[in-house]
Design an enzyme around this catalytic site. Structure first.
Site, short mmCIF file in Angstrom:
data_model
loop_
_atom_site.label_atom_id
_atom_site.label_comp_id
_atom_site.label_asym_id
_atom_site.label_seq_id
_atom_site.Cartn_x
_atom_site.Cartn_y
_atom_site.Cartn_z
N VAL A 102 22.27 33.28 45.64
CA VAL A 102 22.70 31.98 46.20
C VAL A 102 23.63 32.17 47.40
CG1 VAL A 102 23.80 29.78 45.67
CG2 VAL A 102 22.46 30.94 43.90
N ALA A 152 27.56 17.08 60.64
CA ALA A 152 28.85 16.93 59.98
C ALA A 152 29.91 16.36 60.92
CB ALA A 152 29.31 18.28 59.44
N ARG A 202 31.39 42.29 44.91
CA ARG A 202 31.90 43.51 44.28
C ARG A 202 31.69 44.72 45.17
NH1 ARG A 202 29.55 41.89 38.51
NH2 ARG A 202 27.74 41.84 39.84
N ILE A 214 17.41 19.87 43.26
CA ILE A 214 17.22 18.42 43.04
C ILE A 214 18.59 17.73 43.14
CG2 ILE A 214 16.48 16.64 41.41
CD1 ILE A 214 14.66 18.72 40.10
N LYS A 239 27.39 26.29 36.38
CA LYS A 239 27.33 25.32 35.27
C LYS A 239 28.02 25.84 34.01
CE LYS A 239 23.24 27.66 35.60
NZ LYS A 239 22.37 27.90 36.74
N GLY A 272 10.14 37.88 38.03
CA GLY A 272 11.52 37.60 38.43
C GLY A 272 11.99 36.22 38.02
N GLY A 309 19.29 22.84 40.32
CA GLY A 309 19.16 23.54 41.61
C GLY A 309 19.04 22.64 42.82
N LYS A 362 23.77 22.51 31.74
CA LYS A 362 23.41 21.52 32.77
C LYS A 362 23.45 20.12 32.19
CE LYS A 362 20.47 24.92 35.07
NZ LYS A 362 19.12 25.46 35.11
N1 LIG Z 1 19.97 32.17 41.28
C1 LIG Z 1 19.66 30.89 41.08
O1 LIG Z 1 18.52 30.46 41.22
C2 LIG Z 1 20.74 29.90 40.67
C3 LIG Z 1 20.41 28.54 40.53
C4 LIG Z 1 21.40 27.62 40.20
C5 LIG Z 1 22.68 28.07 39.99
N2 LIG Z 1 22.97 29.39 40.08
C6 LIG Z 1 24.35 29.80 39.84
O2 LIG Z 1 24.87 30.37 41.02
C7 LIG Z 1 25.81 31.39 40.70
C8 LIG Z 1 25.40 32.69 41.40
O3 LIG Z 1 24.09 33.03 40.98
P1 LIG Z 1 23.25 34.19 41.72
O4 LIG Z 1 21.88 34.10 41.15
O5 LIG Z 1 23.44 34.11 43.19
O6 LIG Z 1 23.98 35.48 41.13
P2 LIG Z 1 23.85 36.99 41.65
O7 LIG Z 1 22.65 37.18 42.49
O8 LIG Z 1 24.04 37.85 40.47
O9 LIG Z 1 25.14 37.15 42.59
C9 LIG Z 1 26.44 37.15 42.10
C10 LIG Z 1 27.34 37.60 43.23
O10 LIG Z 1 28.70 37.52 42.81
C11 LIG Z 1 29.35 38.74 43.08
N3 LIG Z 1 30.37 38.94 42.05
C12 LIG Z 1 30.19 38.96 40.71
N4 LIG Z 1 31.37 39.19 40.11
C13 LIG Z 1 32.28 39.32 41.09
C14 LIG Z 1 33.68 39.57 41.11
N5 LIG Z 1 34.36 39.75 39.98
N6 LIG Z 1 34.30 39.64 42.30
C15 LIG Z 1 33.62 39.46 43.44
N7 LIG Z 1 32.30 39.21 43.49
C16 LIG Z 1 31.65 39.16 42.32
C17 LIG Z 1 28.28 39.81 43.06
O11 LIG Z 1 28.71 40.92 43.84
P3 LIG Z 1 27.75 42.20 44.09
O12 LIG Z 1 26.57 41.68 44.86
O13 LIG Z 1 28.58 43.10 44.93
O14 LIG Z 1 27.40 42.72 42.75
C18 LIG Z 1 27.11 39.04 43.68
O15 LIG Z 1 27.16 39.11 45.08
C19 LIG Z 1 25.84 31.46 39.17
O16 LIG Z 1 26.88 30.65 38.69
C20 LIG Z 1 24.50 30.87 38.78
O17 LIG Z 1 24.52 30.29 37.48
C21 LIG Z 1 22.03 30.30 40.43
#
Ligand SMILES: NC(=O)c1ccc[n+]([C@@H]2O[C@H](COP(=O)([O-])OP(=O)(O)OC[C@H]3O[C@@H](n4cnc5c(N)ncnc54)[C@H](OP(=O)(O)O)[C@@H]3O)[C@@H](O)[C@H]2O)c1
Length: 433
Positions: free
Chosen positions: A15, A34, A46, A138, A107, A189, A136, A207
């Protein structure tokens, strides 16, 4: 043009990187929309060295996301790290304490800590925007919180987890079992290596808890959601659903009833002709029933970088424009304490699948145990192409009930099970008319 809005983004995964792509790719267009430019000034993740497919050269780097929130240059914090507590919570608290608005997709965190975080935001004159946290791409949060503010919502129901919808769609289309379709979802995936959170319904529950709060003006009550996942749904159930004019979906349903607010997540038989029944694959959908507007159904991508970042950017631009709305649509003090409707008092029709032994009197026992509790049967089926008689002669028998209560159904099924006429555990799936 007004001063630019300077933002920090914590989390550079699916995201976060997609959000940066939109903000940098459409920079001028977004500034025009905006009325001010949106400038990313700081980022945090990280591992600093990881290639994320976006150019981070111009942004200050923070290993510690809380330090990013405290950067005096950062005026708005985007939290897209994830996690129901820990760093994400600390980061959001730090940002709010400093009076900075937060945009989040988290969430799990809001379902657990929403009321306290909303109160903190309010005390500091700021807010949390979370369009990306439910369904997401929507725009259902905005719909409930803003566009439908003149309505009284009766019910919100939806397909809120693309992984589950993909698995059920495939099981139905190809007659495959749950494990085979889960594996396919993982290969594509769509499902995590540990799929529990998705397939056991917890993601949908988080959600739903957020949508419930917005729909009914109540405090988020994530613990009140009744949760059942899809791992127990069989190809036979899907086949029987088809024969009976239903389709099985994992629904999240929030409803005002005479007992209070019902929040439930479970596999559900929905009429094949209905809108939700025809949402297939990873797509999400939310139906809102409200007065006076009627029923509105929103359908679209519920996950993925682009769709989720679309919602994140929508929130950022809203805040850049000065559109600041209370986190859950009204001041914290105006949010009601939700009255939980006990699941046992849930009323509806039920699909019951019993694997019945070839014993004299078995059918009579089943009929009696249902009748004793006043449960009326709409239909009884004794077939199933993929489930011929077992070696010991048992056959699947499907009962469809008229509206009754969860408590009566549970009692009746338990007493049939105790009577020793079944060959395997009974299956119960709720019907949504
Ligand atoms: N993916 C989706 O389709 C989707 C849809 C709706 C909502 N969400 C929500 O969006 C959020 C992110 O999802 P994502 O899919 O983008 O996750 P992701 O791909 O796993 O990315 C998480 C990111 O957060 C970083 N991170 C994790 N812990 C950290 C910490 N302690 N300090 C600093 N950075 C940290 C990670 O760093 P590194 O890259 O260095 O490991 C990574 O860049 C979640 O809350 C998820 O529920 C995701």
């Amino acid at each position: 043009m007004a001063e630019p809005l300077k933002i920090g983004i914590a989390g550079l995964g699916t995201v976060g990187a997609a959000t940066i792509k939109i903000l940098s790719g459409a920079h001028n267009e977004l500034a025009a929309r905006a009325g001010r430019a949106i400038e990313i000034v700081a980022v945090s993740a990280r591992s600093r060295g990881k290639d994320r497919g976006v150019d981070l050269a111009g942004y200050r780097w923070y290993d510690d996301p809380v330090a990013l929130a405290n950067d005096p240059d950062v005026q708005l914090v985007v939290e897209v790290m994830g996690g129901a507590a820990g760093s994400a919570k600390a980061l959001i608290e730090a940002a709010l304490a400093a009076g900075k608005p937060v945009v989040t997709a988290n969430k799990a965190l809001l379902a657990a800590h929403g009321p306290a975080l909303a109160a903190l935001a309010e005390a500091r004159g700021t807010t949390i925007a979370f369009e990306a946290a439910a369904a997401g791409g929507i725009p259902v949060i905005k719909a409930l919180r803003e566009a439908l503010v003149g309505n009284s919502v009766r019910r919100v129901s939806g397909i809120l987890n693309g992984t589950c919808n993909y698995i059920l769609s495939r099981m139905e289309a190809e007659g495959l079992d749950f494990a085979q379709c889960l594996k396919a979802a993982q290969e594509l995936g769509y499902a995590e290596a540990d799929p529990t959170f998705d397939v056991e319904g917890f993601d949908t529950a988080h959600k739903l808890a957020l949508l419930t709060a917005l729909a009914f003006g109540t405090e988020v009550d994530g613990d009140a959601v009744y949760v059942e996942g899809i791992s127990g749904v069989t190809p036979l159930d899907l086949q029987m659903a088809e024969e009976l004019g239903f389709r099985i979906k994992l629904l999240g349903v929030a409803e005002r009833t005479a007992q209070g607010i019902e929040q439930r997540v479970h596999p559900t038989m929905v009429a094949r002709s209905g809108q939700l029944a025809n949402v297939m694959g990873v797509t999400n959908a939310v139906s809102i029933e409200a007065e006076p507007v009627g029923t509105i159904t929103l359908v679209g991508p519920g996950a993925g970088g682009g769709a989720t970042a679309s919602a994140v950017v929508g929130d950022i631009v809203d805040l850049a424009r000065g559109n600041q709305v209370a986190t859950f649509g009204r001041p914290s003090g105006e949010l009601e304490k939700p009255i939980r409707a006990p699941m046992q008092r849930h009323e509806g029709g039920f699909y019951i699948r019993l694997q019945v032994q070839d014993k004299a009197g078995a059918a009579a026992i089943i009929a009696t145990r249902m009748a004793e509790r006043g449960i009326s049967l709409e239909s009884i089926l004794q077939k199933g192409r993929e489930a011929p008689r077992n070696a010991n002669g048992s056959v699947p028998v499907i009962l469809i009930t008229y509206a009754t209560t969860e408590l009566l159904i549970r009692n009746a099924v338990a007493s049939i099970d105790e009577a020793g006429v079944l060959d395997g555990p009974p299956q119960v799936i709720r019907i949504e008319r």
